[in-house]
Enzyme design. Structure first.
Site, PDB file in Angstrom:
ATOM      1  N   GLY A 274       0.837  -1.202   0.000  1.00  0.00           N
ATOM      2  CA  GLY A 274       0.000   0.000   0.000  1.00  0.00           C
ATOM      3  C   GLY A 274       0.866   1.245   0.000  1.00  0.00           C
ATOM      4  O   GLY A 274       1.049   1.891  -1.031  1.00  0.00           O
TER       5      GLY A 274
ATOM      6  N   THR B  35      -0.862   7.157   4.471  1.00  0.00           N
ATOM      7  CA  THR B  35      -1.056   7.124   5.931  1.00  0.00           C
ATOM      8  C   THR B  35      -0.431   8.379   6.558  1.00  0.00           C
ATOM      9  O   THR B  35       0.409   9.051   5.939  1.00  0.00           O
ATOM     10  CB  THR B  35      -0.382   5.878   6.565  1.00  0.00           C
ATOM     11  OG1 THR B  35       1.039   5.993   6.387  1.00  0.00           O
ATOM     12  CG2 THR B  35      -0.893   4.581   5.953  1.00  0.00           C
TER      13      THR B  35
ATOM     14  N   GLU C 202      -5.745  15.725  -3.718  1.00  0.00           N
ATOM     15  CA  GLU C 202      -6.327  14.637  -2.915  1.00  0.00           C
ATOM     16  C   GLU C 202      -6.230  14.920  -1.416  1.00  0.00           C
ATOM     17  O   GLU C 202      -7.144  14.629  -0.662  1.00  0.00           O
ATOM     18  CB  GLU C 202      -5.577  13.331  -3.205  1.00  0.00           C
ATOM     19  CG  GLU C 202      -5.669  12.922  -4.644  1.00  0.00           C
ATOM     20  CD  GLU C 202      -4.801  11.708  -4.945  1.00  0.00           C
ATOM     21  OE1 GLU C 202      -4.414  11.568  -6.101  1.00  0.00           O
ATOM     22  OE2 GLU C 202      -4.530  10.915  -4.030  1.00  0.00           O
TER      23      GLU C 202
ATOM     24  N   GLY D 116     -22.433  10.073  26.483  1.00  0.00           N
ATOM     25  CA  GLY D 116     -22.552   8.908  27.362  1.00  0.00           C
ATOM     26  C   GLY D 116     -22.786   7.649  26.548  1.00  0.00           C
ATOM     27  O   GLY D 116     -22.274   7.522  25.432  1.00  0.00           O
TER      28      GLY D 116
ATOM     29  N   GLY E   9      -5.335   7.751   1.566  1.00  0.00           N
ATOM     30  CA  GLY E   9      -4.774   8.996   0.999  1.00  0.00           C
ATOM     31  C   GLY E   9      -3.306   9.165   1.352  1.00  0.00           C
ATOM     32  O   GLY E   9      -2.776  10.274   1.355  1.00  0.00           O
TER      33      GLY E   9
HETATM   34  C1  LIG Z   1     -11.660   2.585   3.429  1.00  0.00           C
HETATM   35  C2  LIG Z   1     -10.441   2.576   2.572  1.00  0.00           C
HETATM   36  C3  LIG Z   1     -10.517   3.090   1.289  1.00  0.00           C
HETATM   37  C4  LIG Z   1      -9.408   3.045   0.459  1.00  0.00           C
HETATM   38  N1  LIG Z   1      -9.519   3.458  -0.846  1.00  0.00           N
HETATM   39  C5  LIG Z   1      -8.484   3.214  -1.706  1.00  0.00           C
HETATM   40  C6  LIG Z   1      -8.648   3.462  -3.104  1.00  0.00           C
HETATM   41  O1  LIG Z   1      -9.681   3.947  -3.571  1.00  0.00           O
HETATM   42  N2  LIG Z   1      -7.609   3.138  -3.924  1.00  0.00           N
HETATM   43  C7  LIG Z   1      -6.446   2.613  -3.458  1.00  0.00           C
HETATM   44  O2  LIG Z   1      -5.570   2.345  -4.253  1.00  0.00           O
HETATM   45  N3  LIG Z   1      -6.269   2.381  -2.133  1.00  0.00           N
HETATM   46  C8  LIG Z   1      -7.258   2.654  -1.253  1.00  0.00           C
HETATM   47  N4  LIG Z   1      -7.110   2.404   0.082  1.00  0.00           N
HETATM   48  C9  LIG Z   1      -5.846   1.869   0.561  1.00  0.00           C
HETATM   49  C10 LIG Z   1      -5.027   2.840   1.386  1.00  0.00           C
HETATM   50  O3  LIG Z   1      -4.554   3.887   0.602  1.00  0.00           O
HETATM   51  C11 LIG Z   1      -3.915   2.033   2.059  1.00  0.00           C
HETATM   52  O4  LIG Z   1      -4.544   1.213   3.037  1.00  0.00           O
HETATM   53  C12 LIG Z   1      -2.840   2.884   2.677  1.00  0.00           C
HETATM   54  O5  LIG Z   1      -2.115   3.549   1.670  1.00  0.00           O
HETATM   55  C13 LIG Z   1      -1.873   2.067   3.543  1.00  0.00           C
HETATM   56  O6  LIG Z   1      -1.407   0.955   2.871  1.00  0.00           O
HETATM   57  P1  LIG Z   1      -1.481  -0.491   3.590  1.00  0.00           P
HETATM   58  O7  LIG Z   1      -2.860  -0.687   4.077  1.00  0.00           O
HETATM   59  O8  LIG Z   1      -0.909  -1.487   2.672  1.00  0.00           O
HETATM   60  O9  LIG Z   1      -0.548  -0.328   4.859  1.00  0.00           O
HETATM   61  P2  LIG Z   1       1.055  -0.506   4.917  1.00  0.00           P
HETATM   62  O10 LIG Z   1       1.654   0.236   3.803  1.00  0.00           O
HETATM   63  O11 LIG Z   1       1.348  -1.947   5.042  1.00  0.00           O
HETATM   64  O12 LIG Z   1       1.387   0.222   6.277  1.00  0.00           O
HETATM   65  C14 LIG Z   1       1.196  -0.377   7.557  1.00  0.00           C
HETATM   66  C15 LIG Z   1       1.712   0.599   8.615  1.00  0.00           C
HETATM   67  O13 LIG Z   1       3.110   0.834   8.405  1.00  0.00           O
HETATM   68  C16 LIG Z   1       3.340   2.227   8.294  1.00  0.00           C
HETATM   69  N5  LIG Z   1       4.429   2.480   7.327  1.00  0.00           N
HETATM   70  C17 LIG Z   1       4.563   1.987   6.072  1.00  0.00           C
HETATM   71  N6  LIG Z   1       5.639   2.508   5.489  1.00  0.00           N
HETATM   72  C18 LIG Z   1       6.198   3.360   6.380  1.00  0.00           C
HETATM   73  C19 LIG Z   1       7.333   4.231   6.352  1.00  0.00           C
HETATM   74  N7  LIG Z   1       8.107   4.322   5.294  1.00  0.00           N
HETATM   75  N8  LIG Z   1       7.574   4.972   7.452  1.00  0.00           N
HETATM   76  C20 LIG Z   1       6.797   4.887   8.556  1.00  0.00           C
HETATM   77  N9  LIG Z   1       5.717   4.092   8.626  1.00  0.00           N
HETATM   78  C21 LIG Z   1       5.414   3.346   7.545  1.00  0.00           C
HETATM   79  C22 LIG Z   1       2.046   2.802   7.781  1.00  0.00           C
HETATM   80  O14 LIG Z   1       1.953   4.200   8.048  1.00  0.00           O
HETATM   81  C23 LIG Z   1       1.038   1.970   8.561  1.00  0.00           C
HETATM   82  O15 LIG Z   1       0.890   2.496   9.839  1.00  0.00           O
HETATM   83  C24 LIG Z   1      -8.188   2.499   0.939  1.00  0.00           C
HETATM   84  C25 LIG Z   1      -8.110   2.023   2.250  1.00  0.00           C
HETATM   85  C26 LIG Z   1      -9.227   2.052   3.064  1.00  0.00           C
HETATM   86  C27 LIG Z   1      -9.112   1.480   4.435  1.00  0.00           C
END
Ligand SMILES: Cc1cc2nc3c(=O)[nH]c(=O)nc-3n(C[C@H](O)[C@H](O)[C@H](O)COP(=O)(O)OP(=O)(O)OC[C@H]3O[C@@H](n4cnc5c(N)ncnc54)[C@H](O)[C@@H]3O)c2cc1C
Length: 421
Positions: free
Chosen positions: A173, A409, A286, A383, A407
């Protein structure tokens, strides 16, 4: 005793949309979730608004209250809002509001988009994700070829084609450059293989921007965006509509691509290897949207809470007369007022093209973090009722959490901001 807001009861007694059907000082009143009360809680003027825009806001509010709100309960059960409401919003010019008229949009600017996000988020009506739709439209507008814009933007503006963007994969992600969905050249175009997850609008989408590796040997330079029309796409499959903590009416889905063919003309911008740079270019748009939505959600939570604590009694007086309640609300009102100044500044910069990625990332970071805290404090003042799904504040609490995750994290926001220091 406070009574949950049940939409059926409320709608049956309502005369017109704007006529308040609620009796004041009645703690047994019923209000549909998503409908705000009468408190003129914080009438903070937006620096970017004007009388004409406020007339437009009235149209947006009417659409939301008359056409989106009544279907929200069913949409939450179903996990999507359905196509009809998208077409209706398109007919009213409420989606792709900032897309030029020559491409079928309403010819407005970012303020028109912001008004729609504000009015939806104030009510926690999060099923119809017009922001991702707008983001997709802007990729086409900013990076598409002329024929791609002319072909796809008009049906998107009419709400006939719902847009989605598919970046995230089960295995990656935040580290977008590590995606594995592959697009390989064929005689006439590209063949897509791979899978995506968490894709907003994934179930209703008619058009998906698929972020693929066209050169797996490269990281950023190997990424391209392919425009996929869902209708007739052999080998494409929508998986589960995912069961989430919040955003219950929003169709967040898994997408699968098994040898999906797209023609050469559907490579966004016509040049391979540009995808990562196209994505980076639109980040301010975005991220400021998330900031705008966060502040609107805080305003809605504050207003709902103020209504509640004025009516709910404990120890012989309304909760608002407890010092702690008043101090908490004073803190929240201050946070919202300070936030209004910053977010308005970001919107102003967006309008003049001066919003940089670092400042937009601050809007996303500060907005989503503060939204989480404010909504949590508000819920506490309800509450036990605050913990009930029937209450607007409970939905706001669940919906707020993801703002810190999608968008980019908030950890990634800090990385981006830190790089600019
Ligand atoms: C409701 C919802 C809607 C979404 N809509 C879309 C969409 O329309 N299109 C799309 O493509 N995606 C979408 N997403 C995906 C979203 O963008 C990703 O979940 C997000 O970018 C994080 O990626 P991941 O879940 O793989 O987490 P990971 O990348 O695995 O991250 C896990 C944790 O590690 C931390 N981390 C990772 N890398 C680093 C770093 N370099 N430094 C410090 N911390 C780090 C992250 O901040 C997080 O806390 C959506 C997600 C949700 C939940």
């Amino acid at each position: 005793m406070a009574v949950p807001c049940r939409s059926e009861a409320a709608h049956s007694t309502r005369q017109t949309t704007h006529e308040p059907f609620l009796r004041t000082n009645d703690s047994t009143r019923r209000r549909p979730c998503g409908e705000l009360g009468n408190s003129k809680a914080l009438s903070l003027k937006r620096s970017w608004s004007d009388p004409e825009l406020e007339v437009y806001r009235d149209t947006v509010v009417r659409f939301i209250e008359e056409e989106l709100l009544p279907g929200d309960e069913e949409a939450r059960k179903r996990g999507n809002v359905g196509h009809a409401v998208w077409r209706r919003a398109g007919a009213l010019g409420l989606i792709c509001a900032d897309i030029p008229v020559e491409y079928g949009g309403a010819g407005g600017d970012f303020r028109h988009e912001a008004v729609v996000y504000e009015e939806m988020l104030r009510r926690s009506l999060t099923g119809m994700n017009t922001s991702v739709h707008a983001i997709v439209a802007h990729y086409l507008l900013n990076h598409g070829t002329e024929s791609q814009k002319l072909k796809y933007l008009p049906p998107m503006a009419r709400g006939e084609l719902v847009g989605a963007i598919a970046m995230t994969e089960p295995g990656t992600g935040s580290d977008l450059q590590a995606i594995r969905t592959r697009a390989t050249r064929t005689g006439e175009g590209w063949r897509i293989d791979g899978s995506k997850t968490f894709i907003t609008n994934g179930f209703l989408a008619g058009l998906v921007l698929v972020v693929c590796k066209t050169d797996p040997a490269e990281r950023a330079k190997g990424i391209s965006i392919l425009i996929m029309e869902v209708e007739g796409a052999q080998g494409f499959r929508v998986g589960r509509v995912l069961d989430k903590l919040g955003l219950k009416a929003q169709d967040t889905s898994e997408l699968f691509f098994d040898g999906v063919e797209v023609p050469d003309g559907n490579l966004l911008g016509g040049v391979a290897g540009q995808g990562f740079y196209q994505l980076m270019g639109d980040l301010p748009y975005e991220r400021v949207i998330i900031g705008v939505m966060a502040l609107a959600a805080m305003e809605g939570a504050y207003q709902a809470t103020l209504d509640y604590v004025r009516e709910r009694h404990a120890f012989g007086k309304p909760l608002i007369e407890q010092q702690n309640t008043r101090y908490k609300l004073a803190e929240i009102a201050t946070q919202i007022s300070v936030g209004r100044a910053f977010i308005d500044q970001c919107v102003e910069k967006m309008l003049t093209g001066a919003l940089d990625t670092s400042t937009a990332s601050m809007a996303k970071l500060w907005g989503s973090e503060t939204q989480g805290k404010v909504v949590d404090e508000c819920l506490q003042l309800f509450g036990g009722y605050g913990y009930m799904n029937e209450y607007l504040i409970s939905r706001m609490y669940a919906d707020a959490r993801v703002q810190r995750i999608y968008g980019g994290t908030n950890e990634i926001m800090k990385e981006v901001i830190a790089r600019s220091l």
